[in-house]
Structure formats: structure tokens, C-alpha cells
Design a protein around this motif. Sequence first.
Motif, PDB file in Angstrom:
ATOM      1  N   ILE A  16      -4.280  -0.609  10.820  1.00  0.00           N
ATOM      2  CA  ILE A  16      -3.876  -1.996  10.549  1.00  0.00           C
ATOM      3  C   ILE A  16      -5.073  -2.816  10.080  1.00  0.00           C
ATOM      4  CG2 ILE A  16      -3.173  -4.136  11.701  1.00  0.00           C
ATOM      5  CD1 ILE A  16      -1.119  -2.561  13.210  1.00  0.00           C
ATOM      6  N   GLN A  17      -6.222  -2.651  10.739  1.00  0.00           N
ATOM      7  CA  GLN A  17      -7.407  -3.405  10.363  1.00  0.00           C
ATOM      8  C   GLN A  17      -7.867  -3.070   8.949  1.00  0.00           C
ATOM      9  OE1 GLN A  17     -10.229  -2.687  13.505  1.00  0.00           O
ATOM     10  NE2 GLN A  17      -8.982  -3.763  15.033  1.00  0.00           N
ATOM     11  N   LYS A  18      -7.746  -1.816   8.574  1.00  0.00           N
ATOM     12  CA  LYS A  18      -8.103  -1.394   7.219  1.00  0.00           C
ATOM     13  C   LYS A  18      -7.238  -2.116   6.195  1.00  0.00           C
ATOM     14  CE  LYS A  18      -8.162   2.783   4.329  1.00  0.00           C
ATOM     15  NZ  LYS A  18      -7.827   4.244   4.307  1.00  0.00           N
ATOM     16  N   ARG A  19      -5.937  -2.190   6.469  1.00  0.00           N
ATOM     17  CA  ARG A  19      -5.012  -2.871   5.561  1.00  0.00           C
ATOM     18  C   ARG A  19      -5.285  -4.377   5.511  1.00  0.00           C
ATOM     19  NH1 ARG A  19      -2.996   0.729   2.067  1.00  0.00           N
ATOM     20  NH2 ARG A  19      -2.379   2.619   3.187  1.00  0.00           N
ATOM     21  N   LEU A  20      -5.507  -4.952   6.678  1.00  0.00           N
ATOM     22  CA  LEU A  20      -5.757  -6.394   6.738  1.00  0.00           C
ATOM     23  C   LEU A  20      -7.029  -6.766   5.990  1.00  0.00           C
ATOM     24  CD1 LEU A  20      -4.838  -7.136  10.467  1.00  0.00           C
ATOM     25  CD2 LEU A  20      -3.494  -7.701   8.448  1.00  0.00           C
ATOM     26  N   TRP A  21      -8.042  -5.908   6.095  1.00  0.00           N
ATOM     27  CA  TRP A  21      -9.301  -6.185   5.398  1.00  0.00           C
ATOM     28  C   TRP A  21      -9.102  -6.103   3.885  1.00  0.00           C
ATOM     29  CZ3 TRP A  21     -13.302  -8.735   6.653  1.00  0.00           C
ATOM     30  CH2 TRP A  21     -14.468  -8.667   5.890  1.00  0.00           C
ATOM     31  N   ALA A  22      -8.275  -5.160   3.459  1.00  0.00           N
ATOM     32  CA  ALA A  22      -7.973  -5.045   2.029  1.00  0.00           C
ATOM     33  C   ALA A  22      -7.249  -6.296   1.532  1.00  0.00           C
ATOM     34  CB  ALA A  22      -7.116  -3.801   1.771  1.00  0.00           C
ATOM     35  N   ILE A  23      -6.311  -6.804   2.349  1.00  0.00           N
ATOM     36  CA  ILE A  23      -5.594  -8.025   1.979  1.00  0.00           C
ATOM     37  C   ILE A  23      -6.552  -9.217   1.939  1.00  0.00           C
ATOM     38  CG2 ILE A  23      -3.791  -9.652   2.694  1.00  0.00           C
ATOM     39  CD1 ILE A  23      -2.378  -7.228   4.024  1.00  0.00           C
ATOM     40  N   ALA A  24      -7.416  -9.296   2.942  1.00  0.00           N
ATOM     41  CA  ALA A  24      -8.388 -10.391   2.992  1.00  0.00           C
ATOM     42  C   ALA A  24      -9.291 -10.379   1.772  1.00  0.00           C
ATOM     43  CB  ALA A  24      -9.227 -10.287   4.273  1.00  0.00           C
ATOM     44  N   ASN A  25      -9.658  -9.197   1.320  1.00  0.00           N
ATOM     45  CA  ASN A  25     -10.479  -9.098   0.118  1.00  0.00           C
ATOM     46  C   ASN A  25      -9.740  -9.609  -1.110  1.00  0.00           C
ATOM     47  OD1 ASN A  25     -12.951  -8.141   1.062  1.00  0.00           O
ATOM     48  ND2 ASN A  25     -12.204  -6.049   1.176  1.00  0.00           N
ATOM     49  N   ARG A  28      -9.906 -13.377  -0.777  1.00  0.00           N
ATOM     50  CA  ARG A  28     -11.247 -13.956  -0.782  1.00  0.00           C
ATOM     51  C   ARG A  28     -11.535 -14.640  -2.126  1.00  0.00           C
ATOM     52  NH1 ARG A  28     -14.451 -12.370   3.018  1.00  0.00           N
ATOM     53  NH2 ARG A  28     -13.404 -10.374   3.184  1.00  0.00           N
ATOM     54  N   GLY A  29     -12.088 -15.820  -2.056  1.00  0.00           N
ATOM     55  CA  GLY A  29     -12.393 -16.552  -3.283  1.00  0.00           C
ATOM     56  C   GLY A  29     -11.283 -17.515  -3.659  1.00  0.00           C
ATOM     57  N   ASN A  30     -10.053 -17.227  -3.185  1.00  0.00           N
ATOM     58  CA  ASN A  30      -8.934 -18.117  -3.478  1.00  0.00           C
ATOM     59  C   ASN A  30      -8.785 -19.227  -2.437  1.00  0.00           C
ATOM     60  OD1 ASN A  30      -8.259 -15.445  -4.831  1.00  0.00           O
ATOM     61  ND2 ASN A  30      -6.661 -16.760  -5.685  1.00  0.00           N
ATOM     62  N   MET A  31      -9.113 -18.902  -1.173  1.00  0.00           N
ATOM     63  CA  MET A  31      -8.879 -19.876  -0.106  1.00  0.00           C
ATOM     64  C   MET A  31      -9.909 -19.714   0.994  1.00  0.00           C
ATOM     65  SD  MET A  31      -5.508 -18.171   1.715  1.00  0.00           S
ATOM     66  CE  MET A  31      -4.617 -18.085   0.162  1.00  0.00           C
ATOM     67  N   ASP A  32      -9.971 -20.736   1.834  1.00  0.00           N
ATOM     68  CA  ASP A  32     -10.847 -20.687   2.996  1.00  0.00           C
ATOM     69  C   ASP A  32     -10.352 -19.589   3.951  1.00  0.00           C
ATOM     70  OD1 ASP A  32     -11.455 -21.723   5.956  1.00  0.00           O
ATOM     71  OD2 ASP A  32     -12.954 -22.555   4.589  1.00  0.00           O
ATOM     72  N   GLY A 158       2.018 -14.989  -8.282  1.00  0.00           N
ATOM     73  CA  GLY A 158       2.875 -13.799  -8.169  1.00  0.00           C
ATOM     74  C   GLY A 158       2.067 -12.515  -8.085  1.00  0.00           C
ATOM     75  N   ASN A 159       1.012 -12.425  -8.883  1.00  0.00           N
ATOM     76  CA  ASN A 159       0.170 -11.221  -8.881  1.00  0.00           C
ATOM     77  C   ASN A 159      -0.538 -11.046  -7.535  1.00  0.00           C
ATOM     78  OD1 ASN A 159       0.794 -10.500 -11.516  1.00  0.00           O
ATOM     79  ND2 ASN A 159      -0.900 -11.662 -12.402  1.00  0.00           N
ATOM     80  N   LEU A 160      -1.055 -12.151  -6.995  1.00  0.00           N
ATOM     81  CA  LEU A 160      -1.780 -12.066  -5.728  1.00  0.00           C
ATOM     82  C   LEU A 160      -0.840 -11.703  -4.581  1.00  0.00           C
ATOM     83  CD1 LEU A 160      -4.377 -12.355  -4.134  1.00  0.00           C
ATOM     84  CD2 LEU A 160      -3.964 -14.819  -3.992  1.00  0.00           C
ATOM     85  N   VAL A 161       0.317 -12.362  -4.512  1.00  0.00           N
ATOM     86  CA  VAL A 161       1.275 -12.091  -3.437  1.00  0.00           C
ATOM     87  C   VAL A 161       1.812 -10.663  -3.545  1.00  0.00           C
ATOM     88  CG1 VAL A 161       3.549 -12.707  -2.504  1.00  0.00           C
ATOM     89  CG2 VAL A 161       1.886 -14.501  -3.055  1.00  0.00           C
ATOM     90  N   SER A 162       1.980 -10.166  -4.763  1.00  0.00           N
ATOM     91  CA  SER A 162       2.429  -8.777  -4.959  1.00  0.00           C
ATOM     92  C   SER A 162       1.459  -7.801  -4.302  1.00  0.00           C
ATOM     93  CB  SER A 162       2.526  -8.447  -6.460  1.00  0.00           C
ATOM     94  OG  SER A 162       3.535  -9.192  -7.074  1.00  0.00           O
ATOM     95  N   LYS A 163       0.170  -8.035  -4.499  1.00  0.00           N
ATOM     96  CA  LYS A 163      -0.851  -7.163  -3.897  1.00  0.00           C
ATOM     97  C   LYS A 163      -0.753  -7.185  -2.375  1.00  0.00           C
ATOM     98  CE  LYS A 163      -4.366  -7.697  -7.530  1.00  0.00           C
ATOM     99  NZ  LYS A 163      -5.735  -8.216  -7.811  1.00  0.00           N
ATOM    100  N   ILE A 164      -0.565  -8.388  -1.811  1.00  0.00           N
ATOM    101  CA  ILE A 164      -0.477  -8.519  -0.355  1.00  0.00           C
ATOM    102  C   ILE A 164       0.737  -7.767   0.181  1.00  0.00           C
ATOM    103  CG2 ILE A 164      -0.171 -10.148   1.552  1.00  0.00           C
ATOM    104  CD1 ILE A 164      -1.594 -12.248  -0.199  1.00  0.00           C
TER     105      ILE A 164
END
Length: 533
Positions: A16-25, A28-32, A158-164
Motif C-alpha cells: 500500500i505504501q508503495k502505491r501511495l508514494w507513487a500517487i504522491a509523486n 507532487r508539484g500540483n498541490m501542497d 483528467g490525466n492526473l486523476v486517471s493516473k491516481i
Amino acid sequence: MTEETHDIQKQQQAEIQKRLWAIANDLRGNMDPSEFKNYILGFIFYRFLSNKVENYVNKLLKNDGVSYEEAWEDEEFQGELKDALIKDIGYLIEPEYLFSNFIKKINAGEFDIEELQKAINAVENSTVGAESEGDFVGLFADLNLQSPSLGLTVADRGNLVSKILLQLSDIPFEQEDLEIDVLGDAYEYLIGQFAANAGKKAGEFYTPQQVSKLLARIVTLGKDELPKVYDPTMGSGSLLLQVGDAIGKEHVGNFFGQELNRTTYNLARMNMIMHGINYRNFDFKLGDTLEHDMFPGLKADAVVANPPYSAKWDTTDKLDDPRFKKYGKTSPKSKADFAFVEHMLYHLKDDGTMAVVLPHGVLFRGAAEGVIRKYMIEQDNVLDAVIGLPANLFYGTSIPTVVLVFKKNRTNKDIFFIDASKEFEKGKNQNILTDENIDKIVKTYSERKDIEKYAHDADFDEIQENEFNLNIPRYVDTFEEEPPVDIKKVSQELQDINKKIKETESEFLSMVDELQVTDESKDIIEAIKEAFK
């Protein structure tokens, strides 16, 4: 917990942490970073709700030989499905809005973020007029898919949310397959990663699972069932869920909670639903607990809380409030700690148990707090135990904290002290209470026997002699004497060191004498020799 189960937990948490870190990446740069959790946890919850609908409908239609999509096209089937879903799980997600269908659309290049926003809005709208409406209204208020933080254009968002969504679709999710608390673990991981950037406020509403477990174990001691459990500063709901785990959720009648922060109020509702608590079995309110008591008539069998430490509050007219009136003094405007305790005691049943985490100052501060503390001990006789915890257990503060345990209708006037401040596992950022640490605290509290340098049962006379100051070192002596110093041994060691230094100096100066002296180095060599005189 078996070693095998522990290993499975670690493996699932790591995934889960691996996935969450990928999402956070991706974010990153888009929001606080403090905003990450709103989106990540919101999408996790939407996936959970969607899976729950899909599984429920598949069971209902098992003998009918039709899919959810096919049944939805039939008007009679659709009506029956709507009624069953709203009645049993409290909400509805139509087939086209299922999480799994959005993943299919992403893979086919047909994803529409505005359609996802409609789907999220539809969950809340499906409960309007139903018994579950209060538990779903505003639930996704922090999941704003029109936010510029996700991108300046619809396509970018749409592109960013798709990745998440794709990242989340790979996380193993079904509760029966998991040995961990998905939302709680995800939340703890996100806070741990981003609290430093988000500031102190990021962790103010989250009680680490091990601390929650300790409080839950204490209030459930000797209980077979708890008809009503209450947390007046519930945050993400982790404490209430731990009480349910400690006694068995099926043995808790109803969970009650109040929370000031809207984001965490929403998270707490998500947490309960995600942990299989039916909407009929929890009642949560949004608002300031000290200003607006949303459960005036509630008397709970167990009360737990980790209120904000030394919070400011409005003391105006509070001595007219039945929660605070009898103490004769109000907690200071800048320190509401005892105000929360008074509120909790007001809502505790006569045979109930209450456990609250507070800063150490409540044990010894004077003035109004001293008056209140003395009244609780001398007049009401409700303080049952004081348990000192290690420092640096919580996100956002490194101060040591204390657990106060309260009971009404006590026949004895002793107070049991435990100093567990030195028993913890050192973590990367925070210290950790291990299961063994918790077991020792609970066993010691239950047996109520003195243990040298760890626990002491103080009688009322002892408390009175200390003028109702409850500072733990007054009752539990943890002083460790320094081992005696062997002067002769130390003197000999110093002589040996000096001898070695002189031998080294002599060797060094001999090497200097052997150096080839030039006009340029002559002054330097003389300076070195001078330094060693």
C-alpha cells in the motif's frame, strides 16, 4: 498476533505504501502535500463504496443469471435494487458509475473527469430523504475535481486523476483478504510522510493506532458489551474503531462522536463505513464540543478521547453550563484540557470507564486547574489511574503525554500510577508503543500492584500530602544511581594516557628532526617544536 499474521501485515502495508508514494509523486508539484490525503483517501473510499455495491448486487442477482448492468435496464429490477441498496447499505452507485467501469474507460481512453464528479455527487444524492442521509451529506466535500491544484484544464485534471485511479486499482482491497486497516494505515503513512511539510496542524486529529489500542484495552477491561461508546473529539474515528476491535464490533451498540474539523469529520464517517459499521450504528456530529454539546442527554458506557492539547476556549457563561458548573472554576482560557475532561465525565455512565490522553501539565498546574483536579479527587473520587507515556509518540508534537483513567461510584480512594515513559521502540520519526509495552501497561493496571520503578498504588493520604499534585515522579521513583567511580582505576588510566601522549610526541619530534630543512620550512619546523614544549 502470530508471526505469520505479522509478516502478512508488513507485506500488505509495504504494498500500500508503495502505491501511495507513487500517487504522491504524481501529485507532487500540483498541490501542497497537506492536500494529498484529501484526494488519495477520497478516491480510496469511493473505490470501497463501489466495490461494496458491486459485491452486494452480485449476491442479490446470483440466482437470476443477469449482470448489474442488465438488471438496471429492467425497470422492475432497478426499483428493487434501489430499495435494497438504500435500506441495507445506505447508498446507491449506478452501474455506469462503478469504480471498475471508470478503470475500463481509462484503459479505453474514454475517461471523463466531469462524469466522475457526477458519480461522486450521485452517491450523496442517492441518500436524500433516506435514513442514511445524515451520514452521507457532504461526505466528499474535500474531493474537488474542479480544483486548479489538479490541473488548469479539464484535460490536465483528467490525466492526473486517471493516473491516481489506476494506481489505486492495483491495491488489494477486500476486507476479508486483509490483515490491516487500509484507510487507517494509508492515513498514518500519509501523515508520517507529509506532516513535516503540512505543519503541526496535520497530525492534530490523528491518534497513532498503538495509543488508540491502549485506551481501547483499558475501557473494555472486564466488559462483555458496550451499548454506547463516545469520543467528543473523534478526529478520524480511529479511537472508536479501536474500542470496537478490542471488544468486538458486534458487542458495541452505537458509536457517538463529535468533531470540529470538517475534513476529519468526513474522514471519520468514511472510516466507520469502510470498517463495516452500518450507518444505523454510528451518530457523528460536526461542531465545537465545548461550545455546542450535540449529545446533551447521552450517557456512554465507555468514553475515550485525545483532545487538542492546551487549546484555547471561550469561558463566558460556562459556569452556568451543567457540564462545568459544580467545579466552581473554569479551565483557563488558554488551556481547555480540564474542560474536555469535565465534558467527558458529564457523559459517562455511573458504571462506565473513561480514558483520555492529555499533556503532563494537567497533573500539577495550579490555580483553577488545581481546584478542579482537587474536586475530582476529593469530592467526586473519579480519578482511577495516571499512566505516563513516552515522549514523541504523536505527529505534530514531541511532548510526553499521560493517560488519565476515570470511573464513577468507586469504593476506594486510591489512584494507581504507572510510569511507562521509558518503555517504547525507537522509530524513524516517532517513538512507538509495541504490543508488549501495551500488554504490560494493561496487565499492571488490571492487577493494581506496586512494581519498583514502574507502578505504585497511592492511597488518598499520600495524594493529600502532595497537595493533590499528581506529578508521576512523586509516586513512582525511577531514579537510577550512577555506578561508583573507581578513583584508583581512573587515575591509572590517566597516567597511562599521558605516558602514551609523551611517547607519541617524542616519536613525532624525531621525525621532524629528520626532515630536510630548507629556508622556507625552517620557521615552520621551529614553530612545531615550540608547540610541543
